[in-house]
Design an enzyme around this catalytic site. Structure first.
Site, PDB file in Angstrom:
ATOM      1  N   LYS A   1       9.562  43.991  43.300  1.00 54.97           N
ATOM      2  CA  LYS A   1       9.717  42.451  42.663  1.00 54.97           C
ATOM      3  C   LYS A   1       8.255  42.071  42.017  1.00 54.97           C
ATOM      4  O   LYS A   1       7.941  42.369  40.907  1.00 54.97           O
ATOM      5  CB  LYS A   1       9.984  41.499  44.052  1.00 54.97           C
ATOM      6  CG  LYS A   1      11.293  41.665  44.300  1.00 54.97           C
ATOM      7  CD  LYS A   1      11.878  40.480  45.358  1.00 54.97           C
ATOM      8  CE  LYS A   1      13.234  40.451  45.472  1.00 54.97           C
ATOM      9  NZ  LYS A   1      14.257  40.014  44.568  1.00 54.97           N
TER      10      LYS A   1
ATOM     11  N   ASP B   1       9.862  46.597  55.062  1.00 58.33           N
ATOM     12  CA  ASP B   1      10.308  46.351  53.833  1.00 58.33           C
ATOM     13  C   ASP B   1       9.819  45.081  53.256  1.00 58.33           C
ATOM     14  O   ASP B   1       9.975  44.000  53.669  1.00 58.33           O
ATOM     15  CB  ASP B   1      11.934  46.218  53.801  1.00 58.33           C
ATOM     16  CG  ASP B   1      12.305  45.851  52.440  1.00 58.33           C
ATOM     17  OD1 ASP B   1      11.595  45.405  51.539  1.00 58.33           O
ATOM     18  OD2 ASP B   1      13.590  46.222  52.140  1.00 58.33           O
TER      19      ASP B   1
ATOM     20  N   PHE C   1      18.403  42.723  54.442  1.00 59.66           N
ATOM     21  CA  PHE C   1      18.545  43.122  53.034  1.00 59.66           C
ATOM     22  C   PHE C   1      17.635  44.273  52.429  1.00 59.66           C
ATOM     23  O   PHE C   1      16.340  43.964  52.392  1.00 59.66           O
ATOM     24  CB  PHE C   1      18.678  41.932  51.969  1.00 59.66           C
ATOM     25  CG  PHE C   1      19.184  42.541  50.563  1.00 59.66           C
ATOM     26  CD1 PHE C   1      20.751  42.734  50.493  1.00 59.66           C
ATOM     27  CD2 PHE C   1      18.399  42.815  49.450  1.00 59.66           C
ATOM     28  CE1 PHE C   1      21.167  43.302  49.174  1.00 59.66           C
ATOM     29  CE2 PHE C   1      18.904  43.348  48.362  1.00 59.66           C
ATOM     30  CZ  PHE C   1      20.288  43.447  48.383  1.00 59.66           C
TER      31      PHE C   1
HETATM   32  C1  LIG Z   1      13.703  42.941  51.235  1.00 61.77           C
HETATM   33  C2  LIG Z   1      14.291  43.496  50.054  1.00 61.77           C
HETATM   34  N1  LIG Z   1      14.458  44.719  49.748  1.00 61.77           N
HETATM   35  C3  LIG Z   1      14.983  45.288  49.108  1.00 61.77           C
HETATM   36  C4  LIG Z   1      15.427  44.584  47.900  1.00 61.77           C
HETATM   37  C5  LIG Z   1      16.126  45.500  46.715  1.00 61.77           C
HETATM   38  O1  LIG Z   1      15.262  45.230  45.691  1.00 61.77           O
HETATM   39  P1  LIG Z   1      15.801  45.346  43.941  1.00 61.77           P
HETATM   40  O2  LIG Z   1      16.766  44.531  43.840  1.00 61.77           O
HETATM   41  O3  LIG Z   1      14.572  45.487  43.121  1.00 61.77           O
HETATM   42  O4  LIG Z   1      16.457  46.979  44.314  1.00 61.77           O
HETATM   43  C6  LIG Z   1      15.486  43.082  48.084  1.00 61.77           C
HETATM   44  C7  LIG Z   1      15.895  42.427  46.788  1.00 61.77           C
HETATM   45  O5  LIG Z   1      16.352  41.347  47.013  1.00 61.77           O
HETATM   46  C8  LIG Z   1      14.620  42.776  49.071  1.00 61.77           C
HETATM   47  O6  LIG Z   1      14.374  41.299  49.056  1.00 61.77           O
END
Ligand SMILES: Cc1ncc(COP(=O)(O)O)c(C=O)c1O
Length: 396
Positions: free
Chosen positions: A252, A223, A137
């Site tokens: 986050k 990520d 994700f």
């Molecule tokens: C690993 C990862 N990358 C990117 C995101 C996207 O983040 P945002 O919701 O702040 O755009 C998330 C959100 O859960 C995530 O867990």
């Protein structure tokens, strides 16, 4: 206003993109939150790995109050001291030399994709393709949802941008085979998959990816939106695996509850972003960065990381007891305080029942209960939450 009134208002006016529980949270302290009817909950979700220092941590409240009195926002046309200081701290404590600030995880990962493409255009004869993993994700912008290895996230958004492909997670051979000499510029991976079900790769997978990227001249992007900022018991998840990426994304927990994202890179790669090549009005805003600095300082100066590693043991022992007691519990996964309990059945009902009993958790990948409590949570609170979960599981 009571829960019922807030639900009515949301249903009338807010875009219906979320399946929400019928409560409105209005107040928090540490690992506890209260809804509009006054009911108390133990928070094992922390805004999905955002409130890592717990709700209303004094260092965060202080940083907000002090900065709000001075300056909330100015444009990136000018220098912003809290932004420069936070960038320095992030670089001092990571592999990186430079930081681009934005407002969310999707935006941070979007920036990483854009930087990789510019690097490919400048140094690699125009390579642009990003390989990522099944069940990953990476966000909800068009590029990041295309990088995301979950069909449900992409449904209805065709045509999607070109230049993205997914391979099975934790399978080095699959990545090697998928690399296109003419096109592939980078591999984008979560060190531990969060939304995909708390999947921890085998020892050697991330190191293998690093070697592969070095051998084939690719960039490695981690990520760490969910795993970064102490969530795994180390400041960054990659520290567990003995490798460093070329680019990393954070969000986050970085902003302690304020919207703050960051993309970090090594100098040689970061150089491909030049004046005018990327921007964000709010990115690196004084208020968000002041809070980011307070989060960094608290994580590094206090005992938070050590405590997280200690609480991991308490939590995992509790989960092991549940696994021993209930035959439908399949496995325990995770590191630090990003933990999952895989069930043989769907988790949604369990999440609902826990909420009724005063415990907030959620479920990823249909069958994995996810626990991402504040890193400041105490042993008694963990035991109390797991006692609620035990009671709920016993009714299945
Ligand atoms: C690993 C990862 N990358 C990117 C995101 C996207 O983040 P945002 O919701 O702040 O755009 C998330 C959100 O859960 C995530 O867990």
């Amino acid at each position: 206003m009571k829960n019922r009134d807030v639900v009515k208002l949301t249903d009338r006016y807010v875009a219906q993109t979320y399946a929400r529980y019928p409560i409105a949270l209005v107040r928090g302290k540490g690992a506890r939150v209260w809804d509009a009817d006054g009911k108390e909950y133990l928070d094992f979700l922390a805004g999905i790995a955002v409130n890592s220092l717990g709700h209303c941590h004094p260092a965060i409240v202080r940083a907000i109050q002090q900065q709000a009195r001075k300056l909330l926002h100015v444009s990136n046309l000018y220098h912003i001291l809290p932004q420069s200081e936070l960038a320095r701290e992030l670089c001092r404590h990571s592999f990186a030399d430079r930081v681009f600030f934005c407002n969310s995880g999707a935006e941070a990962t979007e920036a990483a994709i854009k930087l990789a493409r510019r690097y490919g255009a400048e140094h690699l004869g125009g390579k642009y393709e990003i390989l990522s993993a099944h069940n990953s994700f990476h966000g909800r912008t068009l590029a990041t949802l295309t990088a995301t290895g979950q069909e449900k996230v992409r449904a209805g958004y065709d045509p999607l941008p070109v230049g993205f492909r997914q391979v099975p997670f934790n399978d080095l051979g699959a990545v090697e085979e998928a690399i296109d000499e003419q096109k592939t510029v980078a591999i984008l991976i979560e060190p531990i998959q969060g939304e995909g079900g708390i999947n921890v790769p085998d020892d050697g997978y991330l190191r293998g990816l690093r070697e592969l990227c070095d051998r084939r001249g690719l960039l490695l992007i981690f990520d760490e939106v969910q795993t970064g900022m102490g969530r795994t018991g180390k400041l960054f998840g990659y520290e567990h695996f003995g490798v460093t990426p070329d680019i990393m994304t954070l969000a986050k927990a970085l902003g302690g509850g304020l919207p703050l994202g960051a993309m970090l890179a090594r100098e040689e790669v970061a150089k491909s972003f030049t004046a005018g090549s990327h921007a964000s009005t709010f990115g690196g805003n004084p208020l968000a960065c002041s809070v980011g600095l307070a989060v960094m300082k608290t994580l590094l100066q206090g005992q938070v990381l050590k405590r997280c590693a200690k609480m991991e043991k308490v939590f995992v022992q509790g989960l092991q007891r549940l696994r021993d007691r209930f035959s439908f519990v399949k496995s325990i996964r995770g590191k630090g305080l990003i933990l999952g309990l895989e069930l043989e059945m769907e988790g949604a009902k369990i999440v609902d029942a826990c909420m009724q009993e005063g415990l907030l958790i959620n479920c990823t990948a249909y069958k994995v209960l996810r626990f991402v409590p504040p890193l400041t949570i105490g042993q008694k609170e963990i035991e109390h939450g797991l006692a609620i979960l035990d009671k709920v599981l016993a009714r299945q």
